[in-house]
Write an enzyme that holds these catalytic residues in place. Structure first.
Site, short mmCIF file in Angstrom:
data_model
loop_
_atom_site.label_atom_id
_atom_site.label_comp_id
_atom_site.label_asym_id
_atom_site.label_seq_id
_atom_site.Cartn_x
_atom_site.Cartn_y
_atom_site.Cartn_z
N GLU A 60 0.69 -1.34 0.02
CA GLU A 60 0.10 0.10 -0.05
C GLU A 60 0.92 1.44 -0.03
O GLU A 60 1.90 1.33 0.83
CB GLU A 60 -0.96 0.09 1.22
CG GLU A 60 -1.82 1.23 1.32
CD GLU A 60 -2.65 1.19 2.62
OE1 GLU A 60 -2.43 0.25 3.50
OE2 GLU A 60 -3.66 1.81 2.76
N LYS A 136 -9.23 3.20 -2.71
CA LYS A 136 -9.47 2.47 -1.40
C LYS A 136 -10.63 2.94 -0.73
O LYS A 136 -10.85 4.26 -0.66
CB LYS A 136 -8.41 2.86 -0.23
CG LYS A 136 -8.40 1.95 1.13
CD LYS A 136 -7.15 2.18 2.05
CE LYS A 136 -7.08 1.37 3.12
NZ LYS A 136 -5.81 1.64 3.94
N CYS A 173 -5.76 -3.08 1.32
CA CYS A 173 -5.47 -3.24 2.77
C CYS A 173 -6.85 -3.22 3.53
O CYS A 173 -7.56 -4.40 3.36
CB CYS A 173 -4.88 -2.16 3.51
SG CYS A 173 -3.95 -2.72 5.11
N SER A 199 0.32 -3.09 6.93
CA SER A 199 -0.18 -3.70 8.36
C SER A 199 0.81 -3.53 9.49
O SER A 199 1.86 -4.48 9.42
CB SER A 199 -0.81 -4.82 7.81
OG SER A 199 -1.17 -5.42 9.20
N SER A 333 22.94 0.00 33.48
CA SER A 333 23.01 0.16 34.85
C SER A 333 23.16 -1.18 35.48
O SER A 333 23.41 -1.04 36.85
CB SER A 333 21.44 0.63 35.28
OG SER A 333 20.69 -0.55 34.77
N GLY A 335 21.15 -3.56 35.22
CA GLY A 335 19.88 -3.98 35.27
C GLY A 335 19.43 -5.00 33.89
O GLY A 335 19.99 -4.42 33.01
N ASP A 337 16.84 -3.92 31.81
CA ASP A 337 16.18 -3.19 30.85
C ASP A 337 17.52 -2.71 30.09
O ASP A 337 17.28 -2.82 28.76
CB ASP A 337 15.54 -2.05 31.54
CG ASP A 337 14.33 -2.47 32.26
OD1 ASP A 337 13.54 -3.47 31.49
OD2 ASP A 337 14.21 -1.94 33.44
N GLU A 441 7.03 0.57 33.79
CA GLU A 441 7.48 1.75 34.37
C GLU A 441 6.65 3.05 33.60
O GLU A 441 6.20 3.95 34.29
CB GLU A 441 9.10 2.12 34.13
CG GLU A 441 9.93 1.43 34.83
CD GLU A 441 11.38 1.81 34.48
OE1 GLU A 441 12.23 1.03 35.19
OE2 GLU A 441 11.48 2.73 33.73
#
Lengths: 616, 616
Positions: A60, A136, A173, A199, A333, A335, A337, A441
């Protein structure tokens, strides 16, 4: 401007082809890259021609990239897009190319006081000319989509094209996601339905698409060709998933996900019903003149953490590269993430383009710094240690001396100072800061409130904490080489995965405490944000009422702290971003109904005003 | 659910009223404050009843506030809004109240694959009941509006209500901006058109509204009642401007801008045409039983810098107060932008709720600090001096030592460190940081690139630099007391207004230099951003081609640096924000066509594909 529909009815030769050679170009077509997209499409047209294809289907809005948004209001943009279309038409030979573009239309009265002068269109290119166009009909205007803002809807549901002896229904679509358009084309004699798509990815999206495609094929009794693109575009990733279903609804061809690819195959056609109601013939069939192609590939569909991880890699690569950043910068850090973001960046960009800092403050345990360095070492990326303890104390004492706000909290100053270092380094190095906040978070407002934010990209913005762990475990277990990445297995030290998250370990302030375990919080968030379940329903599902109320309250109150976060990759069915648009400021507070009270449910409330008309 | 239209046709008493007593409630109705809005509306209903009004008209979506956005997808929100409606209906006596709410409807096929289950509606409340409803027909989906995302369109253009002996056409906002709906109601026998509105402010907007209202009145030969609300909602400000035009198109009543107010007047009606096609009568007229009210006020319309300044004050007050911030914090640099923001904050919140820091760095001239303190003194707000020279040097040297990025640039670190101080102070004091960037800087990307950003609010985000000067001069000349503000005249030292802006004075890096004088840059921005003029048109208008190209390039390249700025108040016809939605990442580069080359204009390009159908 000529009107496409209603078109003059013409007598047509009865369709005679038993199969059609269909090519799909699953391309990367960046938004606004008109020259680049011209080149990519032209190359694919030449390839399809070489393959003896009857039909080439592209994604598209292939020429402009999807979604062009307000670029279509850019004064020269639509004209430039038409120049590309004309030039591509000149390249067209015997293969009919279905290519998406923005088509100017006469502005009729629309849904409001502002006429729309554009259509989301595909053109059919053949022997040097634009020989047909389709507008469309269904314009999605929900979730991440805003097409009603830009486009006039096509008005015609049915109609087919006679291409190389086959009756072809062409649509775009969203038109495939409701029965009207494909059913009308089937009624008008189509032997095959062809769809150009854009999509956006979320978890499990390919299964939804395949359900729609196979369902349509079975209902209409026709093969369905589904062409989609790949690549990241700000918050969304196009993951490909082009496919062909046969008339019985079986997937007989599928391109690999997340990868540019071309597919060509001979698609068997059912007999055309008589009479054919609208037929326009490009030339006699040629299907019988050539040997049949072998069976096409049916690529596997990635699942679970793999599909999410690969979407994140695509999103990071696109945002960093397309915005011409030389380096990705991030703070490690110790950690999970930041470990995951480091690995994503290394996989997306190559380790030499990732530069990490680990920035211990006064209370950072030495093992956190050691783990960060260990991680960097295993991935092979550069990580410099910047001790910010002195700076932190100096800023705090300056502020305390100059104002009477009392002692400054390290948990606010520390991330802010880290952001200053990363941003300054980004500016010096043509880099971009990758922010490591996750969806949990972000939902609760712990990433933003009172902090300064670096401009950049937040890969995990739509990744809940529990999914962060799943992704780390999955990536640690697989060898990146299988996916074309440099980093092998086990890059994230187990100690990082095992360490209790800081929000649960030492909540320095009671208002930053996670209200429950991450499993519960993430499940409540999934219910409230993705499923739009009410607090009462969540309590009925077994979650603690106080926890539900606290989570919902934090989500509601923190729209504005989320609004200033950098964009991130949408991986769930509803991310924070284009997908979910709440007022930053609002006074509504969803609550759990106290025991004993009854909430008016919508069914009852709908009866209000049944006495409809004034009767004197 | 009952269907509103088509409604049964009923024989009706011929209308007999010669005038209708109409009340308008120009209220502040915050989004999501269902309980508060219930109270505000109920009080206004009681007042209108006391005045012997036949009809009370309130703003669009009065119960939910406008725009509720995705709050309408909140599982309990629509039910809660219906509870408020039911409760208000119970309070209704003889005055018919027209009140906006979100009405559940049966989800029919919409413009895409997702049915809409809600309508943007008004209810007519009378003697304890909801006695009628109208669903907005035209749903704006352009500029700042997204109503197609949420609502099913009302299907009926015409129809009237017989209220107290008068035929009344009722419609909602956008319905007034195209002729179909009011003309159909006129054709069905309306003697007066009544509109519930939510129309966001921009410069000169009231003149546009009055043009629409008076034009409709003249065309239809009917009085038009226009009710609007007031108050800030994130990026937009509702400035009121409720009014009544008589049947000749003259404005005969107008409420004061930016102020909650009530207006009641007897509106003369033209004779009703025969036959009346749809009439529903609430009760016999009462217009003749009471003495006629005196002429209503026609409040003046603020103009020029005054209207912009007052809109900014409303925007700041709403964002800070509704998000429950105790203080507004800002950095004073000795320049005009921060001076204007300080004064706005003092006017919006009171000086005791504004806390400034002036934060000299190594190259800050001492007169800048002196001017900042002088300004604070004249306004009467607290300003602490925080010298950040030492911190700046320490951060720079730490980073230089730990990485090999070379010397750190003060112009990046300095604003970032200032942001850290302000954000930390905000967190300690329940405050919010007011960012002082103006629209010109924002457009060119000078506010954002490589910097960290405090969460907060950016009052001048849509105020071009030249307008900043106009606002300073206007505010310096007027006594705030006339507007209910504490600060008198001359608060901004002339030295601040006279000082050359830093971007022009000492561009520390060539890429941060303003490409021309602010007058030219702002005029080019107005053309490119607000009018969507092409670079070629701007060159034709007399601007230097190189300057045009540079400005356009910077605007195009900096979508993503703007995306992370805090929200600000929309004051132009196209602000950076909801109003203008470009991909953050895109490769399109608008250019000035080189001399001698010809750009394909859209008129010519539209001919592409005129050979529409395959003809074999």
């Amino acid at each position: 401007m000529p009107t496409i529909w209603p078109a003059p009815m013409r007598p047509a030769a009865a369709p005679t082809a038993r199969s059609l050679r269909v090519a799909i170009g699953q391309l990367w077509l960046p938004v606004g890259d008109l020259d680049g997209n011209h080149r990519r499409i032209a190359e694919t047209m030449a390839w399809a021609e070489e393959q003896g294809s009857d039909l080439l289907v592209l994604p598209e809005l292939a020429i402009t990239g999807y979604p062009p948004e307000d670029l279509v209001h850019h004064p020269d943009f639509v004209g430039d897009n038409l120049e590309v279309l004309t030039s591509l038409a000149e390249l067209a030979e015997d293969c009919v190319t279905v290519v998406g573009f923005v088509d100017p239309v006469e502005g009729g009265p629309g849904p409001d006081s502002t006429p729309r002068y554009l259509a989301n269109a595909v053109a059919l290119l053949y022997r040097g000319e634009v020989r047909g166009r389709y507008h469309k009909v269904l314009l999605p205007n929900y979730g991440v989509f805003d097409e009603r803002r830009y486009f006039a809807a096509g008005e015609r549901f049915g109609g087919t094209w006679s291409l190389h002896g086959a009756e072809v229904g062409v649509l775009v679509c969203e038109d495939l996601w409701r029965a009207d358009v494909p059913d009308a084309q089937t009624g008008d004699g189509a032997q095959i339905i062809v769809s150009a798509n854009a999509s956006p990815y979320h978890r499990g999206k390919q299964a939804e698409r395949e359900h729609t495609v196979t369902d349509t094929a079975r209902r209409c009794g026709l093969p369905v060709v589904y062409a989609a693109g790949v690549g990241g575009q700000d918050e969304v990733v196009f993951d490909g998933g082009s496919m062909i279903a046969d008339a019985s609804g079986r997937i007989v061809a599928r391109t690999p996900a997340f990868t540019q690819s071309r597919l060509v195959t001979d698609v068997d056609l059912p007999a055309a019903p008589e009479p054919i109601r609208s037929t326009f013939t490009c030339r006699p069939q040629r299907a019988e003149e050539r040997p049949r192609l072998g069976a096409p590939p049916v690529a596997r569909v990635p699942e679970g953490p793999e599909e999410v991880y690969r979407a994140l890699v695509e999103g990071v690569a696109a945002y960093v590269d397309r915005n011409e950043h030389r380096l990705a910068l991030l703070g490690l850090s110790g950690g999970v993430d930041s470990a995951l973001v480091a690995l994503l960046a290394a996989d997306a960009l190559d380790v030499h383009r990732v530069h990490a800092l680990t920035m211990p403050g006064p209370q950072t345990p030495s093992e956190a710094t050691a783990d960060a360095l260990d991680l960097a070492d295993r991935i092979g990326l550069r990580c410099d240690v910047v001790d910010v303890t002195d700076e932190l104390e100096r800023v705090a004492s300056t502020l305390e001396a100059a104002t009477d706000a009392g002692p400054m909290a390290g948990e606010v100053l520390l991330p802010s100072l880290r952001a200053v270092h990363l941003s300054a380094l980004a500016e010096r190095t043509d880099g971009i800061v990758l922010v490591t906040s996750n969806k949990t978070e972000t939902a609760l407002g712990y990433a933003g409130n009172g902090l300064v934010l670096p401009g950049g990209f937040a890969p995990l913005k739509d990744v809940p904490k529990t999914l962060v762990y799943d992704l780390c475990r999955w990536r640690n277990a697989v060898d990146g080489e299988a996916f074309g990445w440099r980093v092998g297995t086990g890059a994230i030290p187990q100690r990082i995965i095992d360490r209790q998250p800081s929000a649960q370990r030492t909540p320095t302030r009671p208002d930053r405490e996670i209200p429950a375990g991450y499993e519960d919080v993430d499940a409540i968030l999934e219910g409230f944000v993705e499923r739009a379940a009410s607090p009462d329903v969540l309590v009925e599902e077994g979650f603690d009422a106080l926890v539900v109320e606290r989570v919902v309250e934090l989500v509601d109150r923190n729209e504005r702290t989320r609004a200033q976060l950098p964009p991130g990759v949408k991986v769930t069915s509803r991310g924070f971003g284009r997908d979910r648009r709440l007022p930053l400021t609002h006074e509504y507070r969803a609550q759990v109904t106290p025991r004993g009270e009854e909430r008016t449910d919508l069914g009852a409330a709908q009866l209000v005003g049944e006495e409809l008309w004034f009767e004197g």
